[in-house]
Design a protein around this motif. Sequence first.
Motif, PDB file in Angstrom:
ATOM      1  N   LEU A  17      63.466  12.805 -18.180  1.00  0.00           N
ATOM      2  CA  LEU A  17      64.351  13.015 -18.063  1.00  0.00           C
ATOM      3  C   LEU A  17      64.939  13.653 -19.477  1.00  0.00           C
ATOM      4  O   LEU A  17      65.538  14.099 -18.895  1.00  0.00           O
ATOM      5  CB  LEU A  17      64.699  11.238 -17.906  1.00  0.00           C
ATOM      6  N   LEU A  18      64.430  12.738 -20.141  1.00  0.00           N
ATOM      7  CA  LEU A  18      64.685  13.225 -21.567  1.00  0.00           C
ATOM      8  C   LEU A  18      64.970  14.707 -21.978  1.00  0.00           C
ATOM      9  O   LEU A  18      65.353  15.566 -22.084  1.00  0.00           O
ATOM     10  CB  LEU A  18      63.567  12.738 -22.555  1.00  0.00           C
ATOM     11  N   MET A  19      63.503  15.360 -21.818  1.00  0.00           N
ATOM     12  CA  MET A  19      63.423  16.962 -21.298  1.00  0.00           C
ATOM     13  C   MET A  19      64.892  17.714 -20.807  1.00  0.00           C
ATOM     14  O   MET A  19      64.509  18.562 -21.773  1.00  0.00           O
ATOM     15  CB  MET A  19      61.940  17.391 -21.224  1.00  0.00           C
ATOM     16  N   ARG A  20      65.014  17.431 -19.839  1.00  0.00           N
ATOM     17  CA  ARG A  20      65.934  17.939 -18.635  1.00  0.00           C
ATOM     18  C   ARG A  20      67.040  17.539 -19.230  1.00  0.00           C
ATOM     19  O   ARG A  20      67.801  18.806 -19.666  1.00  0.00           O
ATOM     20  CB  ARG A  20      65.635  17.155 -16.986  1.00  0.00           C
ATOM     21  N   LEU A  21      68.098  16.754 -20.009  1.00  0.00           N
ATOM     22  CA  LEU A  21      68.977  16.466 -19.985  1.00  0.00           C
ATOM     23  C   LEU A  21      69.352  16.494 -22.167  1.00  0.00           C
ATOM     24  O   LEU A  21      70.686  16.427 -21.727  1.00  0.00           O
ATOM     25  CB  LEU A  21      69.059  14.865 -19.241  1.00  0.00           C
ATOM     26  N   LEU A  22      68.599  16.152 -22.379  1.00  0.00           N
ATOM     27  CA  LEU A  22      68.921  16.211 -23.975  1.00  0.00           C
ATOM     28  C   LEU A  22      68.485  17.627 -24.188  1.00  0.00           C
ATOM     29  O   LEU A  22      67.898  18.428 -24.439  1.00  0.00           O
ATOM     30  CB  LEU A  22      68.083  15.599 -24.919  1.00  0.00           C
ATOM     31  N   ALA A  23      69.753  18.335 -25.147  1.00  0.00           N
ATOM     32  CA  ALA A  23      69.973  19.552 -25.995  1.00  0.00           C
ATOM     33  C   ALA A  23      69.421  19.205 -27.047  1.00  0.00           C
ATOM     34  O   ALA A  23      68.813  18.197 -28.100  1.00  0.00           O
ATOM     35  CB  ALA A  23      71.121  20.040 -26.427  1.00  0.00           C
ATOM     36  N   ARG A  24      68.420  20.143 -27.175  1.00  0.00           N
ATOM     37  CA  ARG A  24      67.582  20.514 -29.019  1.00  0.00           C
ATOM     38  C   ARG A  24      68.665  20.134 -30.725  1.00  0.00           C
ATOM     39  O   ARG A  24      69.925  20.543 -29.781  1.00  0.00           O
ATOM     40  CB  ARG A  24      67.036  21.941 -28.932  1.00  0.00           C
ATOM     41  N   ASP A  25      68.192  19.343 -30.825  1.00  0.00           N
ATOM     42  CA  ASP A  25      68.487  18.820 -32.460  1.00  0.00           C
ATOM     43  C   ASP A  25      69.594  18.646 -31.880  1.00  0.00           C
ATOM     44  O   ASP A  25      70.956  18.608 -33.002  1.00  0.00           O
ATOM     45  CB  ASP A  25      69.146  20.028 -33.276  1.00  0.00           C
ATOM     46  N   ASP A  26      70.097  17.934 -31.777  1.00  0.00           N
ATOM     47  CA  ASP A  26      71.379  16.315 -30.939  1.00  0.00           C
ATOM     48  C   ASP A  26      70.780  15.543 -31.042  1.00  0.00           C
ATOM     49  O   ASP A  26      69.919  14.692 -30.646  1.00  0.00           O
ATOM     50  CB  ASP A  26      71.785  16.643 -29.723  1.00  0.00           C
ATOM     51  N   PRO A  27      71.438  14.583 -32.256  1.00  0.00           N
ATOM     52  CA  PRO A  27      70.493  13.191 -32.285  1.00  0.00           C
ATOM     53  C   PRO A  27      71.249  12.192 -31.950  1.00  0.00           C
ATOM     54  O   PRO A  27      72.534  11.541 -31.629  1.00  0.00           O
ATOM     55  CB  PRO A  27      70.748  13.120 -34.238  1.00  0.00           C
ATOM     56  N   TYR A  28      70.251  11.355 -30.886  1.00  0.00           N
ATOM     57  CA  TYR A  28      71.127   9.916 -30.097  1.00  0.00           C
ATOM     58  C   TYR A  28      69.769   9.186 -30.440  1.00  0.00           C
ATOM     59  O   TYR A  28      69.118   8.566 -30.322  1.00  0.00           O
ATOM     60  CB  TYR A  28      70.793  10.295 -28.993  1.00  0.00           C
ATOM     61  N   ALA A  29      70.376   8.274 -31.641  1.00  0.00           N
ATOM     62  CA  ALA A  29      70.042   6.887 -32.470  1.00  0.00           C
ATOM     63  C   ALA A  29      69.379   6.300 -31.019  1.00  0.00           C
ATOM     64  O   ALA A  29      69.001   5.235 -31.603  1.00  0.00           O
ATOM     65  CB  ALA A  29      70.726   7.179 -33.825  1.00  0.00           C
ATOM     66  N   LEU A  33      62.762  15.602  -9.575  1.00  0.00           N
ATOM     67  CA  LEU A  33      62.379  15.610 -10.790  1.00  0.00           C
ATOM     68  C   LEU A  33      60.701  15.837 -10.908  1.00  0.00           C
ATOM     69  O   LEU A  33      60.183  15.355  -9.156  1.00  0.00           O
ATOM     70  CB  LEU A  33      62.111  14.447 -11.847  1.00  0.00           C
ATOM     71  N   ARG A  34      59.638  16.509 -11.135  1.00  0.00           N
ATOM     72  CA  ARG A  34      58.064  16.299 -10.476  1.00  0.00           C
ATOM     73  C   ARG A  34      57.925  14.889 -10.892  1.00  0.00           C
ATOM     74  O   ARG A  34      56.596  14.977  -9.857  1.00  0.00           O
ATOM     75  CB  ARG A  34      57.453  17.212 -11.448  1.00  0.00           C
ATOM     76  N   THR A  35      57.996  13.937 -11.436  1.00  0.00           N
ATOM     77  CA  THR A  35      57.187  12.958 -11.610  1.00  0.00           C
ATOM     78  C   THR A  35      58.080  12.087 -10.158  1.00  0.00           C
ATOM     79  O   THR A  35      57.394  11.293 -10.005  1.00  0.00           O
ATOM     80  CB  THR A  35      57.785  11.321 -13.187  1.00  0.00           C
ATOM     81  N   ARG A  36      58.924  12.131  -9.988  1.00  0.00           N
ATOM     82  CA  ARG A  36      59.170  11.358  -9.128  1.00  0.00           C
ATOM     83  C   ARG A  36      58.696  12.111  -7.576  1.00  0.00           C
ATOM     84  O   ARG A  36      58.889  11.168  -6.537  1.00  0.00           O
ATOM     85  CB  ARG A  36      61.123  11.425  -8.915  1.00  0.00           C
TER      86      ARG A  36
END
Length: 253
Positions: A103-115, A241-244
Motif C-alpha cells: 500500500l505504501l509503495m503504491r500510494l506514497l510519493a517519494r520525498d513527502d514526509p508523513y511523520a 494488490l499482489r499481496t491481496r
Amino acid sequence: MAAKRVGEEPAFILHRYDWSESSLILEVFTRHRGRVALLAKGVKRHTSNFRPVLLALQPLKVSYTLSGDGNADIHVLKGAEWAGGHIMPMGNNLLTGLYLNELLMRLLARDDPYAYLFDVYAAVVKLLATQPEEVIEPVLRAFELILLRELGLLPALELETQTLQALQPQKPYVLVAEMGLRPALDNDRAALTGQQWLQLQSALEQEEAAYPALVRACATVAPALKPQLRHLLQYHCGSLLRTRQLMMDLQTL
C-alpha cells in the motif's frame, strides 16, 4: 563540496530489488523524509554487515548521503542498524505486513514526509509481531483510514458526499470510490449506520490520538468496514494488490 548526510533516520524497508550482482536498491519509509530510494552497495556480498539488518518489517535507523542537490531519485546508504523492539511478524501477520508495505509503495510519493503515518505504521508492525492475528483487524482498518486521510483521499465521514447533507444516525450508508459516502442500497452487502460513520469521524478528529481512538471505534464495525476500504484503496492503487491476490489464493488452497 561535501555531500550532505542524513544520520540515524528512523526507517522501515518497504521493498528491495537488484541493482547489480552485489548491490540492491531499497525503497525505504523514513519518519522525517517520507519514502526514499537508497542504493546499498555491496550488500549482497557474504561479508557485508548489512545483510542480516536490511529486512522488511524491522525498525531500523539508517544513514545515507544525499545525491546531488538532495532531490535526486536515489541516495547512497552509508549505515543501517536494527533499532530493536520486536522480531519480524510470522505467518498470516507477515503477509499482512507485506500488504501494508505494498500500500505504501503504491500510494506514497517519494520525498513527502508523513511523520504521524510513520508512527502509526510502526505501531501496527509492532502489533503484527507481538499479537495473534485474531486481534489485528480493527488495527488494520484504523491504519487504512489514517492512510487515506493523510493522503487526502478520504471524504468527510459526517456528510453525504454529493449532497453535503448530514448523516441520519440510524440510516445505513456505504463508502464507494466514485461517490464517497452515499445511502446504502438493497444490494449493498456492507454498510455502516450514520452513527457509526460519525464515531469514526470523531476519532479521526482527535489528531495525534486518532489511531487509538480509531482502533476502538473500528472494533465493532471492522467486518463491514473492510470491503468498503479495500474497494477505495484498490481504486486509488489502480489495480489489485499482489499481496491481496496472494492472500485470496492461499484461502482457496
